[in-house]
Design a protein around this motif. Structure first.
Motif, PDB file in Angstrom:
ATOM      1  N   MET A   1     -15.689  -1.730 -10.713  1.00 54.72           N
ATOM      2  CA  MET A   1     -14.825  -2.752 -10.118  1.00 54.72           C
ATOM      3  C   MET A   1     -13.533  -2.889 -10.915  1.00 54.72           C
ATOM      4  O   MET A   1     -12.447  -3.015 -10.338  1.00 54.72           O
ATOM      5  CB  MET A   1     -15.556  -4.089 -10.040  1.00 54.72           C
ATOM      6  N   CYS A   2     -13.637  -2.878 -12.221  1.00 54.76           N
ATOM      7  CA  CYS A   2     -12.440  -2.965 -13.071  1.00 54.76           C
ATOM      8  C   CYS A   2     -11.534  -1.752 -12.865  1.00 54.76           C
ATOM      9  O   CYS A   2     -10.316  -1.890 -12.799  1.00 54.76           O
ATOM     10  CB  CYS A   2     -12.827  -3.102 -14.537  1.00 54.76           C
ATOM     11  N   GLN A   3     -12.122  -0.565 -12.738  1.00 53.85           N
ATOM     12  CA  GLN A   3     -11.320   0.638 -12.516  1.00 53.85           C
ATOM     13  C   GLN A   3     -10.562   0.562 -11.194  1.00 53.85           C
ATOM     14  O   GLN A   3      -9.403   0.973 -11.112  1.00 53.85           O
ATOM     15  CB  GLN A   3     -12.204   1.882 -12.545  1.00 53.85           C
ATOM     16  N   VAL A   4     -11.213   0.042 -10.159  1.00 53.57           N
ATOM     17  CA  VAL A   4     -10.538  -0.115  -8.874  1.00 53.57           C
ATOM     18  C   VAL A   4      -9.394  -1.111  -9.021  1.00 53.57           C
ATOM     19  O   VAL A   4      -8.283  -0.883  -8.524  1.00 53.57           O
ATOM     20  CB  VAL A   4     -11.521  -0.556  -7.765  1.00 53.57           C
ATOM     21  N   GLY A   5      -9.619  -2.220  -9.718  1.00 59.45           N
ATOM     22  CA  GLY A   5      -8.561  -3.204  -9.943  1.00 59.45           C
ATOM     23  C   GLY A   5      -7.382  -2.610 -10.698  1.00 59.45           C
ATOM     24  O   GLY A   5      -6.222  -2.841 -10.351  1.00 59.45           O
ATOM     25  N   ILE A   6      -7.667  -1.832 -11.714  1.00 61.41           N
ATOM     26  CA  ILE A   6      -6.611  -1.183 -12.498  1.00 61.41           C
ATOM     27  C   ILE A   6      -5.830  -0.208 -11.626  1.00 61.41           C
ATOM     28  O   ILE A   6      -4.594  -0.173 -11.662  1.00 61.41           O
ATOM     29  CB  ILE A   6      -7.217  -0.471 -13.726  1.00 61.41           C
ATOM     30  N   ALA A   7      -6.547   0.580 -10.822  1.00 60.49           N
ATOM     31  CA  ALA A   7      -5.869   1.533  -9.933  1.00 60.49           C
ATOM     32  C   ALA A   7      -5.017   0.807  -8.902  1.00 60.49           C
ATOM     33  O   ALA A   7      -3.908   1.247  -8.577  1.00 60.49           O
ATOM     34  CB  ALA A   7      -6.902   2.425  -9.244  1.00 60.49           C
ATOM     35  N   MET A   8      -5.509  -0.333  -8.402  1.00 63.26           N
ATOM     36  CA  MET A   8      -4.720  -1.110  -7.443  1.00 63.26           C
ATOM     37  C   MET A   8      -3.485  -1.690  -8.113  1.00 63.26           C
ATOM     38  O   MET A   8      -2.413  -1.733  -7.512  1.00 63.26           O
ATOM     39  CB  MET A   8      -5.577  -2.216  -6.827  1.00 63.26           C
ATOM     40  N   ASP A   9      -3.633  -2.140  -9.358  1.00 62.73           N
ATOM     41  CA  ASP A   9      -2.472  -2.639 -10.100  1.00 62.73           C
ATOM     42  C   ASP A   9      -1.427  -1.549 -10.250  1.00 62.73           C
ATOM     43  O   ASP A   9      -0.229  -1.788 -10.084  1.00 62.73           O
ATOM     44  CB  ASP A   9      -2.877  -3.106 -11.505  1.00 62.73           C
ATOM     45  N   ALA A  10      -1.865  -0.346 -10.563  1.00 58.14           N
ATOM     46  CA  ALA A  10      -0.946   0.767 -10.798  1.00 58.14           C
ATOM     47  C   ALA A  10      -0.269   1.226  -9.516  1.00 58.14           C
ATOM     48  O   ALA A  10       0.819   1.793  -9.554  1.00 58.14           O
ATOM     49  CB  ALA A  10      -1.694   1.934 -11.436  1.00 58.14           C
ATOM     50  N   ASP A  11      -0.913   0.976  -8.374  1.00 59.03           N
ATOM     51  CA  ASP A  11      -0.375   1.444  -7.100  1.00 59.03           C
ATOM     52  C   ASP A  11      -0.251   0.272  -6.129  1.00 59.03           C
ATOM     53  O   ASP A  11      -0.694   0.333  -4.998  1.00 59.03           O
ATOM     54  CB  ASP A  11      -1.298   2.524  -6.531  1.00 59.03           C
ATOM     55  N   ALA A  12       0.354  -0.803  -6.604  1.00 63.01           N
ATOM     56  CA  ALA A  12       0.437  -2.037  -5.820  1.00 63.01           C
ATOM     57  C   ALA A  12       1.146  -1.847  -4.483  1.00 63.01           C
ATOM     58  O   ALA A  12       0.845  -2.550  -3.522  1.00 63.01           O
ATOM     59  CB  ALA A  12       1.128  -3.136  -6.631  1.00 63.01           C
ATOM     60  N   ASP A  13       2.058  -0.892  -4.375  1.00 65.64           N
ATOM     61  CA  ASP A  13       2.780  -0.681  -3.120  1.00 65.64           C
ATOM     62  C   ASP A  13       1.867  -0.226  -1.983  1.00 65.64           C
ATOM     63  O   ASP A  13       2.194  -0.388  -0.823  1.00 65.64           O
ATOM     64  CB  ASP A  13       3.892   0.346  -3.309  1.00 65.64           C
ATOM     65  N   ALA A  14       0.722   0.349  -2.322  1.00 69.03           N
ATOM     66  CA  ALA A  14      -0.212   0.797  -1.288  1.00 69.03           C
ATOM     67  C   ALA A  14      -0.928  -0.377  -0.642  1.00 69.03           C
ATOM     68  O   ALA A  14      -1.537  -0.239   0.404  1.00 69.03           O
ATOM     69  CB  ALA A  14      -1.244   1.765  -1.874  1.00 69.03           C
ATOM     70  N   PHE A  15      -0.836  -1.552  -1.276  1.00 67.93           N
ATOM     71  CA  PHE A  15      -1.530  -2.728  -0.788  1.00 67.93           C
ATOM     72  C   PHE A  15      -0.544  -3.851  -0.564  1.00 67.93           C
ATOM     73  O   PHE A  15      -0.280  -4.632  -1.466  1.00 67.93           O
ATOM     74  CB  PHE A  15      -2.606  -3.163  -1.802  1.00 67.93           C
ATOM     75  N   PRO A  16       0.023  -3.945   0.658  1.00 66.72           N
ATOM     76  CA  PRO A  16       0.978  -5.010   0.938  1.00 66.72           C
ATOM     77  C   PRO A  16       0.374  -6.375   0.656  1.00 66.72           C
ATOM     78  O   PRO A  16      -0.804  -6.608   0.920  1.00 66.72           O
ATOM     79  CB  PRO A  16       1.272  -4.838   2.432  1.00 66.72           C
ATOM     80  N   GLN A  17       1.174  -7.259   0.095  1.00 65.80           N
ATOM     81  CA  GLN A  17       0.707  -8.577  -0.300  1.00 65.80           C
ATOM     82  C   GLN A  17       0.656  -9.516   0.902  1.00 65.80           C
ATOM     83  O   GLN A  17       1.418  -9.391   1.839  1.00 65.80           O
ATOM     84  CB  GLN A  17       1.651  -9.181  -1.354  1.00 65.80           C
ATOM     85  N   VAL A  18      -0.277 -10.455   0.851  1.00 64.37           N
ATOM     86  CA  VAL A  18      -0.340 -11.519   1.838  1.00 64.37           C
ATOM     87  C   VAL A  18      -0.224 -12.835   1.091  1.00 64.37           C
ATOM     88  O   VAL A  18      -0.671 -12.965  -0.033  1.00 64.37           O
ATOM     89  CB  VAL A  18      -1.657 -11.491   2.651  1.00 64.37           C
ATOM     90  N   GLU A  19       0.408 -13.797   1.708  1.00 59.78           N
ATOM     91  CA  GLU A  19       0.612 -15.082   1.063  1.00 59.78           C
ATOM     92  C   GLU A  19      -0.602 -15.985   1.196  1.00 59.78           C
ATOM     93  O   GLU A  19      -0.891 -16.773   0.344  1.00 59.78           O
ATOM     94  CB  GLU A  19       1.848 -15.781   1.654  1.00 59.78           C
ATOM     95  N   ASP A  20      -1.324 -15.873   2.321  1.00 63.25           N
ATOM     96  CA  ASP A  20      -2.425 -16.792   2.549  1.00 63.25           C
ATOM     97  C   ASP A  20      -3.612 -16.045   3.130  1.00 63.25           C
ATOM     98  O   ASP A  20      -3.530 -15.488   4.210  1.00 63.25           O
ATOM     99  CB  ASP A  20      -1.981 -17.896   3.520  1.00 63.25           C
ATOM    100  N   ASN A  21      -4.703 -16.042   2.433  1.00 65.16           N
ATOM    101  CA  ASN A  21      -5.923 -15.459   2.996  1.00 65.16           C
ATOM    102  C   ASN A  21      -7.054 -16.474   2.918  1.00 65.16           C
ATOM    103  O   ASN A  21      -8.197 -16.136   2.709  1.00 65.16           O
ATOM    104  CB  ASN A  21      -6.287 -14.143   2.302  1.00 65.16           C
ATOM    105  N   ALA A  22      -6.717 -17.738   3.128  1.00 63.23           N
ATOM    106  CA  ALA A  22      -7.693 -18.822   3.012  1.00 63.23           C
ATOM    107  C   ALA A  22      -8.834 -18.669   4.022  1.00 63.23           C
ATOM    108  O   ALA A  22      -9.932 -19.140   3.777  1.00 63.23           O
ATOM    109  CB  ALA A  22      -7.004 -20.167   3.213  1.00 63.23           C
ATOM    110  N   ALA A  23      -8.580 -18.011   5.154  1.00 56.51           N
ATOM    111  CA  ALA A  23      -9.628 -17.847   6.160  1.00 56.51           C
ATOM    112  C   ALA A  23     -10.579 -16.716   5.810  1.00 56.51           C
ATOM    113  O   ALA A  23     -11.558 -16.488   6.500  1.00 56.51           O
ATOM    114  CB  ALA A  23      -9.002 -17.589   7.536  1.00 56.51           C
TER     115      ALA A  23
END
Length: 181
Positions: free
Chosen positions: A132-154
């Motif tokens: 899980m930590c490795q996936v988080g680190i990889a996502m941090d390094a490639d943040a552009d592949a994961f567009p941000q959302v402001e609200d995911n409360a649902a």
């Protein structure tokens, strides 16, 4: 072959259904476990997670089944986590990448819950945490592949997966707490 994949899905579905229906059929559990153990290398990570979850939900541990699930998961996770984003990104759209990462992480969480619920270790909880930590680190390094959302409360499936900012810091905080016996 397609027939082989269908049979694997059927094994996982029967295990899942017995848990949901709270069906405690010892003979069915034994037959399902034996067939699942025989084909353990052919299951997807999600299929293995469903098998583990179903037994934990019924509070019906099968030591050999859990040993095999742990062994197979550890074999895969030591390779898969570090290559997951790179592999899927090469041949995928952003949406498919996000969906792949979602199911990978969901499977890790399901496996961790099942083993923890039944107080079974087999070395798997430390490996799933690391993955899980490795996936988080990889996502941090490639943040552009994961567009941000402001609200995911649902819930997490209403928008795109957020980048796991701080994955490296999380791993650094958690590493000293992992106890290897």
């Amino acid at each position: 072959d397609h027939n082989g994949r269908t049979r694997l899905q059927e094994l996982a579905n029967v295990a899942w259904a017995t848990a949901v229906l709270r069906c405690h059929d010892t003979e069915l559990f034994a037959q399902n476990a034996a067939a699942s153990i025989e084909r353990s290398r052919d299951f997807t990570l999600q299929g293995l997670a469903n098998l583990a979850w179903s037994r934990a939900a019924c509070l019906s541990p099968d030591p050999l089944l859990f040993k095999v699930i742990a062994s197979e998961c550890i074999r895969r996770l030591t390779v898969d986590a570090s290559n997951l984003l790179q592999r899927t990104r090469l041949s995928s759209t952003s949406e498919l990448l996000e969906d792949t990462v979602f199911w990978y992480v969901a499977s890790l969480a399901e496996i961790t819950w099942a083993f923890t619920m039944l107080n079974i270790d087999e070395g798997l909880p430390a490996v799933t945490l690391s993955s899980m930590c490795q996936v988080g680190i990889a996502m941090d390094a490639d943040a552009d592949a994961f567009p941000q959302v402001e609200d995911n409360a649902a819930g997490p499936r209403t928008g795109r997966i957020r980048s796991a900012r701080g994955g490296l810091e999380m791993q650094r905080k958690l590493e000293p707490e992992v106890v290897h016996e």
